[in-house]
Design an enzyme around this catalytic site. Structure first.
Site, short mmCIF file in Angstrom:
data_model
loop_
_atom_site.label_atom_id
_atom_site.label_comp_id
_atom_site.label_asym_id
_atom_site.label_seq_id
_atom_site.Cartn_x
_atom_site.Cartn_y
_atom_site.Cartn_z
N GLY A 100 1.25 -0.59 3.91
CA GLY A 100 1.18 -0.47 2.45
C GLY A 100 0.03 -1.31 1.96
O GLY A 100 -0.70 -1.92 2.74
N ASP A 101 -0.11 -1.36 0.64
CA ASP A 101 -1.20 -2.11 0.01
C ASP A 101 -2.55 -1.73 0.64
O ASP A 101 -3.00 -0.63 0.45
CB ASP A 101 -0.93 -3.61 0.07
CG ASP A 101 0.31 -4.00 -0.76
OD1 ASP A 101 0.90 -3.11 -1.40
OD2 ASP A 101 0.70 -5.17 -0.75
N ASN A 102 -3.14 -2.64 1.42
CA ASN A 102 -4.48 -2.37 1.93
C ASN A 102 -4.45 -1.65 3.28
O ASN A 102 -5.16 -2.03 4.20
CB ASN A 102 -5.26 -3.68 2.06
CG ASN A 102 -5.44 -4.37 0.73
OD1 ASN A 102 -4.47 -4.60 0.00
ND2 ASN A 102 -6.67 -4.70 0.39
N TRP A 103 -3.66 -0.62 3.39
CA TRP A 103 -3.47 0.03 4.69
C TRP A 103 -4.43 1.19 4.94
O TRP A 103 -4.39 1.81 6.00
CB TRP A 103 -2.03 0.52 4.82
CG TRP A 103 -1.70 1.74 4.00
CD1 TRP A 103 -1.76 1.89 2.66
CD2 TRP A 103 -1.25 3.01 4.51
NE1 TRP A 103 -1.36 3.15 2.28
CE2 TRP A 103 -1.04 3.86 3.40
CE3 TRP A 103 -0.97 3.49 5.79
CZ2 TRP A 103 -0.59 5.18 3.54
CZ3 TRP A 103 -0.53 4.80 5.92
CH2 TRP A 103 -0.34 5.63 4.80
#
Lengths: 719, 719
Positions: free
Chosen positions: A313-316
């Site tokens: 998630g987020d900066n994936w």
């Protein structure tokens, strides 16, 4: 169930040492983790547990980022549509964007990197005909065509990390500095990321697991001028763009990307768009880059004898676990949020890692843990939904997030989680290495295939959309069903044909979307491959608007298989005779009432060959049609519930002409399921509901016995 | 109301002389007519009335037709779709057609006149690759591509007139001969048609009016292999095709039509299809031919000092009364069936004739006149619906159809019709030459324009379709509204711009249909003309899926005017903020509950500029948006009822920014309407319902008074 230990991760909180010890004991936790905003103190670190430490790669270092503003992350953004009312048109291209997040990029020449498009014609406007008025953040088009609409696609800097921005605004963090995201592709940033990690590892000797949250590029999350969410795409590559990336792409792939390849008419290539070749090239290019860079960081972590864990998630962006390059990253573990069965399987099925961890709901946040609310209800619902999937393929660990002091005030909840953690360990210990029995093999067919395994019809992770729930139910039903599930793309079928071991193909989605397929269905190789395969015995299930693109008198290009098509108005002059329901049908045996959600209307049967199982409001909702030795099943929609799970399982066995195998391992009661594990000689009868259930159990050998299961209960049997 | 006489036509029946006299007297009938199946005897002819005699031009003469089978009428038909499972494919192209209606045409070379199409690719198959096996009525394709679908477009003879076929089968006429339709374009038929008419006129000296039913080509009506309706298109040119016509077309227009230009993927160019250029050329070509031929017959009739009346239906293809060539036919009168206000206006607005006549419902058939049923209810509903339109533009005569002995047994019905005929004559005598006051001028914009005046969204005349009623309500509401209504086409706008005297444009229909416009909306000239016009003060009302074609990030190409667009799934990542309803709105003033019928879902507002008047189930249903000095109004759908009529009237005045004129002549009660006739100094307050109504009446001078109207009543006032 015996009290057991391990496989559970607890979030920590400052000044909560004794209570943490107690929770660790009650829940059998063997790992502690900090969060965005909490820090582990020395006492806590000395507790007998594994320590996860949250690590941000590309933000949280403004002292560095501010020195290199030219390495800030970038985005391609599109202005609003602007109608010219005379021959000159001024466009405030930043209108609607959040000043605290977005700056126009005036460093790189707009004439080279921007694009002004006449959206009435689709023509790109010659850069000689427009100019940027930098001091006003305006763009002036001379010689505009009156009454045409124009947009500006401009390169921007993203000066605030979207996750921190979200938390900052939501939690009123006031003048806490805005974390500036920097770009791993840029020279100083790349060096800094490595150097800082090495330094950090030395400074954090107690950390066992570096919990990367995540790596370089955030999924696309853009706010509006009021600081509210404007655009969110959990799969979006928006923030991976930069002049450096575009130049490297051109060098590597031999052609130059246009802004429009990224901006995509303002849709920004969401996963609902049938991806263009340039966009697929671009994400492949970014994935390769990200995998290489991640590998270097993982190697550094390993050199410190620590583990590298990735938060899904987020900066994936670029690290897709089902992508071609994930294996090369060398990551040890993946942790992700579990909202239901689908997201559990999304995590538990991830290949090439030592272990996976699911972060369960509810989060320990005040929106659930407030006086008067019973958090056990949400926890139980979440557990029951996820447990179905866990029975098919467990994650290796579970955990929670948030502030543990909140649930601590709810003793029933503490008791409940104690029960859940014990049950999890019990299940895990039994089935960890046991492949469950699957009666049938199904492939979900769409434009994305394997890359988006268990990720169909998701916009923003965990968010409900009226336009998606009637399709998302398909994967949710399958996540805990006794079926082997794979995800294949149209290109897979075109290039490699249909895998030998597939019994049923499902195509589900709204016309034109990547999940239905849009123009892809005009590809002769695709339709002929499927027709041949079904004719020779395969099963095809179409849901919603499957294979839909209007072409040569058909809307469903597989209408000959499905036996139904959709009336668009052009065919009203042709009588639709076939509206009678069949008296009985294998698919209908358990159901009295149907629930197709948004469904699709105006569906008619082509001939008397089609068995209509449900017809309402002038439309076929459920049908089956023979095609050679195979069958085509049509469903209007399939929102998730126990009844529809049963319906889908029946539909698959029917489509594959394998009805005789349907009840091998089986619970007659739709709220129960049977999972069998032949290699360990065990089976589990699971009550997926919060009420007591009675069911007949078919035990694989043709015997049937009746069982009563307490709410949420599992009863294990020996073969 | 005084007893009056005239303007009423009665159907006759054998052995019903005295009762006919009585009905003529009661209803004030001044004309008698026979029907398909009844013949007027000598006694009847002597009654003091005008005599209409039904005349069939192109059927009913099998003694001629059987001598010239090569002059039988023809059709292009398409076979079913056939999937090739190997490299040879045999197609039974007559499958699904009615043997008693259809024969394949083997007289003209299939290799020249037929077309075999690969519907998977759209390619036409080289005639060298297939052959017709005449004895089996099969077509064999060699070198078929396995798993492709193929169709055969073949030329056929139509050996049974569709109307006689329908009546024959419906009424079990047993071995009564099947009437063979012959083609006025063929030499023997053309001569026969003229000669026979001349002969017939001599033999029927008592006939005053030759009631042509109708001329040469029946609308497309094809039955299936079970003798049931398979395809019906009231506008269909199917039966006008022949080798002679195709050859004449090529000679006249300079290019050859393909079978596909007629077959049109099996849609046969229904009026829901955006017409292609070749199809428009073809209908123009047929219309010219038909007008010339009709003119010759009308001249012959006139030479006998009789009138030529045309029945609007059955064989009316090519005689469109709003078409370019209708004036040239010289026809004296048109009669047509009145099912509602729209069909009344369709007849009463017909130009270039001396008079028009409406055939009212119910027909004197046993399906209405059976014991226990009250036919007055249907008659009253029909009258109230049609009367609204009559108040705007009356037909010159009314009449009935069927067997008068049936209603004769229902004295209440006889009384009721006596009342209706008197009311009709009363209205007619007052407003015949008086143009009613219209507060607003509206143009319905679609692909057909004037040609299909009052004929939008019709499939089969008078038949209900789930897919059309939510749009058909627009014309029905307008048929009796105080608005001046015109019908304009996209090509009109492109070529001539928007007429000066139009206040509001309405575009209503499902995406892709001729009524919405489909690909036409990609034409820059069209969208810019409308944008400019609205920006300068025009009103645009879009209903359903107006201006819809997915292009450059918009679905509604006039989204900038309408302020709303439709979510197709690609834009789910973009937040839709605007869902709040306005507190009050001019359009909403009379309504508490809305009824949009099938409506269109997933409609969202683009910005806060849009006033949302109704929002439900996640979709904007009714809204208004400013665009320059003009306005765009969106409605999800508009089925006909009194409330929606009011809503549409309000929407038009609002869109045109003319709210202040709305109540000039006005009834506050939605079940009532006020029609004003300034040139005669009168106005009528009409109760359109079957219950008593109270209403405030706005009398054009700003005064308001309250009235109570008895059920169905009209109260006339003086200005």
């Amino acid at each position: 169930m015996n009290k057991s230990k391990g496989r559970v991760t607890l979030p920590i909180e400052e000044n909560f040492l004794e209570e943490t010890k107690e929770l660790m004991d009650r829940w059998g936790a063997d790992a502690l983790r900090d969060s965005d905003g909490t820090k582990m103190d020395e006492e806590m670190k000395k507790l007998h547990s594994k320590i996860y430490t949250t690590y941000f790669v590309a933000r949280g270092h403004n002292e560095f980022a501010e020195q290199h503003p030219e390495e800030m992350q970038q985005l391609y953004l599109m202005s609003l549509y602007n109608t010219a009312t005379e021959s000159s048109l001024k466009i405030n291209f930043l209108q609607g964007y959040f000043k605290e997040q977005i700056d126009a990029d005036y460093v790189h020449d707009p004439k080279k990197w921007w694009e002004v498009i006449d959206r009435t014609t689709g023509n790109v406007i010659d850069p000689a005909s427009w100019e940027v008025i930098q001091q006003d953040n305006q763009l002036l088009i001379r010689d505009a065509e009156p009454w045409h609409e124009y947009t500006v696609s401009f390169l921007a800097y993203m000066k605030w990390d979207p996750t921190q921005m979200y938390n900052h605004i939501t939690n009123n963090w006031g003048d806490k500095p805005h974390e500036i995201p920097f770009d791993a592709r840029q020279p100083y940033s790349q060096q800094f990321i490595r150097d800082y990690l090495q330094k950090w590892l030395k400074e954090n000797p107690d950390t066992d697991v570096v919990r990367f949250t995540t790596f370089f590029y955030h999924f696309t999350l853009i706010f509006n001028h009021l600081g509210k969410e404007k655009f969110v795409d959990w799969f979006g590559y928006g923030a991976s763009v930069s002049v450096a990336a575009l130049e490297a792409f051109e060098k590597e792939r031999g052609y130059r990307l246009r802004p429009e390849h990224i901006v995509d008419q303002g849709y920004y290539n969401t996963s609902f768009r049938v991806p263009s070749k340039p966009y697929l090239d671009y994400i492949d290019f970014i994935q390769q880059f990200v995998a290489r860079q991640v590998k270097e960081l993982v190697d550094i972590v390993h050199q410190s004898d620590k583990e590298a864990m990735m938060f899904l998630g987020d900066n994936w962006i670029g690290t897709e676990p089902y992508g071609k390059y994930f294996r090369e990253t060398g990551i040890d573990a993946v942790v992700g949020s579990v909202g239901d069965g689908t997201t559990l399987r999304l995590i538990s099925d991830i290949p090439h890692v030592d272990y996976t961890e699911g972060r369960f709901l509810p989060y320990f946040f005040p929106d659930t843990f407030y006086e008067g609310n019973n958090p056990v209800i949400e926890a139980n619902e979440n557990w029951l939904t996820a447990r179905r999937a866990l029975m098919r393929k467990p994650v290796d660990r579970i955990g929670y997030g948030g502030y543990p002091s909140l649930p601590y005030r709810f003793p029933d909840f503490i008791d409940y989680v104690e029960k859940v953690t014990n049950e999890f360990r019990d299940i895990y210990s039994k089935i960890k290495d046991a492949k469950p029995y699957t009666g049938i093999k199904v492939a979900i067919l769409n434009a994305w295939g394997k890359l988006r395994t268990w990720q169909t019809h998701i916009v923003a992770h965990g968010k409900f959309y009226k336009q998606t729930y009637s399709y998302y139910g398909v994967v949710e039903a399958l996540s805990g069903g006794a079926a082997e599930v794979s995800f294949i793309s149209f290109d897979d079928v075109i290039e490699n044909g249909i895998p030998n071991d597939v019994d049923v193909i499902i195509n589900a989605g709204d016309a034109g979307t990547a999940f239905s397929g849009g123009e892809k269905w005009k590809d002769v190789r695709l339709v002929t491959a499927i027709r041949e395969w079904v004719y020779n015995g395969g099963g095809f299930i179409g849901i919603g608007e499957p294979s839909a693109v209007h072409h040569e008198g058909r809307y469903f290009q597989l209408a000959n298989i499905l036996g139904v098509d959709k009336e668009l108005g052009f065919g009203l002059s042709t009588n639709k005779y076939f509206t009678e329901k069949t008296d009985s049908h294998f698919m209908a045996e358990d159901l009295d009432v149907y629930y197709f959600g948004e469904g699709s209307g105006n569906i008619y049967a082509l001939s008397e060959d089609t068995d209509i199982i449900e017809y309402s409001d002038g439309s076929v909702r459920l049908s089956s049609t023979p095609f050679g030795k195979g069958r085509g099943v049509y469903m209007a929609g399939l929102p998730y519930n126990h009844e529809n799970t049963r319906l889908l399982m029946r539909a698959m066995f029917h489509a594959a002409s394998r009805e005789h195998d349907f009840k091998k391992w089986h619970a007659s009661n739709m709220h129960c399921e049977v999972h069998a594990y032949p290699s360990i000689g065990k089976y589990a009868v699971v009550n997926n509901s919060s009420s007591q259930q009675q069911t007949d159990v078919y035990d694989g050998n043709g015997s049937i016995h009746n069982l009563t299961l307490e709410p949420s209960n599992i009863i294990w049997g020996e073969m």
